[in-house]
Design an enzyme around this catalytic site. Structure first.
Site, mmCIF file in Angstrom:
data_model
loop_
_atom_site.group_PDB
_atom_site.id
_atom_site.type_symbol
_atom_site.label_atom_id
_atom_site.label_comp_id
_atom_site.label_asym_id
_atom_site.label_seq_id
_atom_site.Cartn_x
_atom_site.Cartn_y
_atom_site.Cartn_z
ATOM 1 N N SER A 85 0.805 -1.231 0.000
ATOM 2 C CA SER A 85 0.000 0.000 0.000
ATOM 3 C C SER A 85 0.826 1.262 0.000
ATOM 4 O O SER A 85 0.272 2.360 0.032
ATOM 5 C CB SER A 85 -0.895 0.048 1.238
ATOM 6 O OG SER A 85 -1.532 -1.171 1.430
ATOM 7 N N THR A 187 -1.908 2.632 4.128
ATOM 8 C CA THR A 187 -1.244 3.936 4.110
ATOM 9 C C THR A 187 -0.503 4.149 5.416
ATOM 10 O O THR A 187 -1.049 3.878 6.489
ATOM 11 C CB THR A 187 -2.314 5.039 3.980
ATOM 12 O OG1 THR A 187 -2.892 4.917 2.697
ATOM 13 C CG2 THR A 187 -1.731 6.424 4.167
ATOM 14 N N THR A 205 1.419 6.911 0.492
ATOM 15 C CA THR A 205 0.601 5.763 0.077
ATOM 16 C C THR A 205 0.691 5.513 -1.422
ATOM 17 O O THR A 205 1.036 6.417 -2.191
ATOM 18 C CB THR A 205 -0.883 6.035 0.435
ATOM 19 O OG1 THR A 205 -1.654 4.855 0.263
ATOM 20 C CG2 THR A 205 -1.488 7.128 -0.430
ATOM 21 N N ARG A 215 -7.042 8.576 -10.194
ATOM 22 C CA ARG A 215 -7.708 8.768 -8.883
ATOM 23 C C ARG A 215 -6.685 9.180 -7.812
ATOM 24 O O ARG A 215 -5.616 8.618 -7.703
ATOM 25 C CB ARG A 215 -8.392 7.473 -8.473
ATOM 26 C CG ARG A 215 -9.120 7.542 -7.116
ATOM 27 C CD ARG A 215 -8.270 7.005 -5.990
ATOM 28 N NE ARG A 215 -9.013 6.873 -4.737
ATOM 29 C CZ ARG A 215 -8.442 6.664 -3.554
ATOM 30 N NH1 ARG A 215 -7.149 6.571 -3.454
ATOM 31 N NH2 ARG A 215 -9.165 6.553 -2.470
ATOM 32 N N THR A 238 -6.318 6.853 7.520
ATOM 33 C CA THR A 238 -6.093 5.748 6.594
ATOM 34 C C THR A 238 -7.450 5.107 6.302
ATOM 35 O O THR A 238 -8.398 5.284 7.072
ATOM 36 C CB THR A 238 -5.083 4.725 7.154
ATOM 37 O OG1 THR A 238 -4.939 3.653 6.231
ATOM 38 C CG2 THR A 238 -5.511 4.182 8.489
ATOM 39 N N GLY A 239 -7.521 4.401 5.196
ATOM 40 C CA GLY A 239 -8.799 3.799 4.823
ATOM 41 C C GLY A 239 -9.345 4.431 3.550
ATOM 42 O O GLY A 239 -8.589 5.010 2.770
HETATM 43 N N1 ASP Z 1 -6.372 6.433 2.269
HETATM 44 C C1 ASP Z 1 -5.788 5.787 1.137
HETATM 45 C C2 ASP Z 1 -6.489 6.236 -0.104
HETATM 46 O O1 ASP Z 1 -7.696 6.391 -0.103
HETATM 47 C C3 ASP Z 1 -5.864 4.297 1.178
HETATM 48 C C4 ASP Z 1 -5.389 3.624 2.414
HETATM 49 O O2 ASP Z 1 -5.293 4.198 3.480
HETATM 50 O O3 ASP Z 1 -5.115 2.435 2.296
HETATM 51 O O4 ASP Z 1 -5.837 6.379 -1.107
#
Ligand code: ASP
Length: 324
Positions: A85, A187, A205, A215, A238-239
């Site tokens: 990631s 991330t 990330t 994106r 994160t997420g």
């Molecule tokens: N926050 C990150 C994103 O949306 C993804 C992640 O945290 O894994 O790109």
């Protein structure tokens, strides 16, 4: 290695009672001053990035400032090809290209960001260079890449054979679904408080695995993926970035701490803002925050979120509470 082996107590928000500034008007013996100063440094990072937090902590111990230490810490995961990631070995977009996002913010309120960068591993350091060496805050895509080359960054193919193989497997179904707590890493957002009690942070990330080409998520967006206010503290996310962006999550948390909430309460409020009234919650968002005293908060929608903490020479993984 089994993540659970790192788990310690679920204690969150167990803060420090003192910090150097609170005592600046008191006359104390040098031993007492020394022991208070030892409450810092502090380094915390999202997920079980133990090594990254230790590297940041060691950097802080050697008197590096909070921003330098956060960038040193996240660089460990940017170079770690097993982390799918972040950085080198990160998952590509749907077209097979690995594009990285990062931002940094220092204790003076300055910040820098890069988005959708190809071929550069250490994008958090690059975001700092944007802040320090350009009149801008954000560089994207090819412009960011060209700037990196001008600054002497090496270019590499970020797609490892393992990530390539996983992408080929994904292509067979081409199902685009954000996966909750995929793998042990995500991330990396890092918050550091240095020996001078200054707060800074970095977030880096490869974004959502198999995202649409072009994106960009929350991670390189100041206020969403990361926010620092040296008077108050800092927060990282994160997420699923789309949900963090809609609620400007990290900024929200720092502002809630300013209004008197603890970092834990602020993280919970920010998650509540996302989940309230929603039926479909098949995605994960997690926040990590710290205030100026070193009190820590962490909260996520689904269980499974952990963070790594360096304090008093020790690094450990701590499990976050969650809504579900
Ligand atoms: N926050 C990150 C994103 O949306 C993804 C992640 O945290 O894994 O790109």
């Amino acid at each position: 290695m089994d993540r659970r082996r790192f788990f310690t107590s679920a204690s969150l928000g167990g803060g420090l009672l003192f910090h150097p500034q609170l005592f600046s008007n008191f006359s104390m013996t040098s031993t007492k001053i020394q022991s208070i100063e030892n409450k810092f440094p502090l380094a915390i990072s999202t997920w079980n990035n133990i090594k990254a937090s230790r590297v940041a902590g060691e950097s802080l111990e050697q008197n590096a400032d909070a921003l330098t230490s956060a960038i040193n810490g996240v660089a460990v995961e940017e170079a770690n090809q097993t982390n799918r990631s972040v950085g080198y070995g990160g998952a590509p977009d749907r077209s097979g290209k690995v594009t990285l996002d990062a931002c940094i913010m220092d204790s003076t309120g300055n910040c820098g960001s890069v988005m959708a960068v190809e071929n550069v591993v250490h994008v958090a350091a690059l975001a700092r260079d944007v802040m320090e060496k350009t009149p801008h805050v954000i560089l994207t895509g090819n412009g960011a890449r060209k700037f990196a080359i001008q600054q002497g960054y090496q270019t590499v193919d970020l797609l490892t054979s393992e990530s390539h193989q996983l992408w080929l497997e994904w292509l067979q179904n081409e199902q685009f679904k954000p996966v909750i707590n995929a793998g042990n890493h995500d991330t990396i957002g890092m918050l550091c408080i240095d020996k001078s009690n200054h707060v800074a942070g970095a977030c880096t990330t490869s974004g959502l695995a198999y995202k649409m080409e072009g994106r960009v998520g929350d991670s390189p967006i100041i206020g969403s993926g990361l926010y620092i206010d040296n008077e108050i503290g800092g927060a990282v996310a994160t997420g699923l970035g789309e949900e963090v962006i809609k609620t400007v999550g990290s900024f929200l948390i720092v502002e809630l701490i300013r209004q008197g909430l603890s970092p834990q309460e602020a993280c919970e409020k920010a998650i509540e803002r996302i989940v309230k009234g929603r039926k479909n919650l098949d995605f994960q968002v997690a926040y990590l925050a710290v205030n100026k005293k070193g009190d820590i908060g962490a909260y996520s929608i689904h269980k499974g979120f952990t963070y790594a903490q360096y304090k008093n020479g020790q690094t450990k993984e701590i499990r976050s509470d969650s809504v579900y």
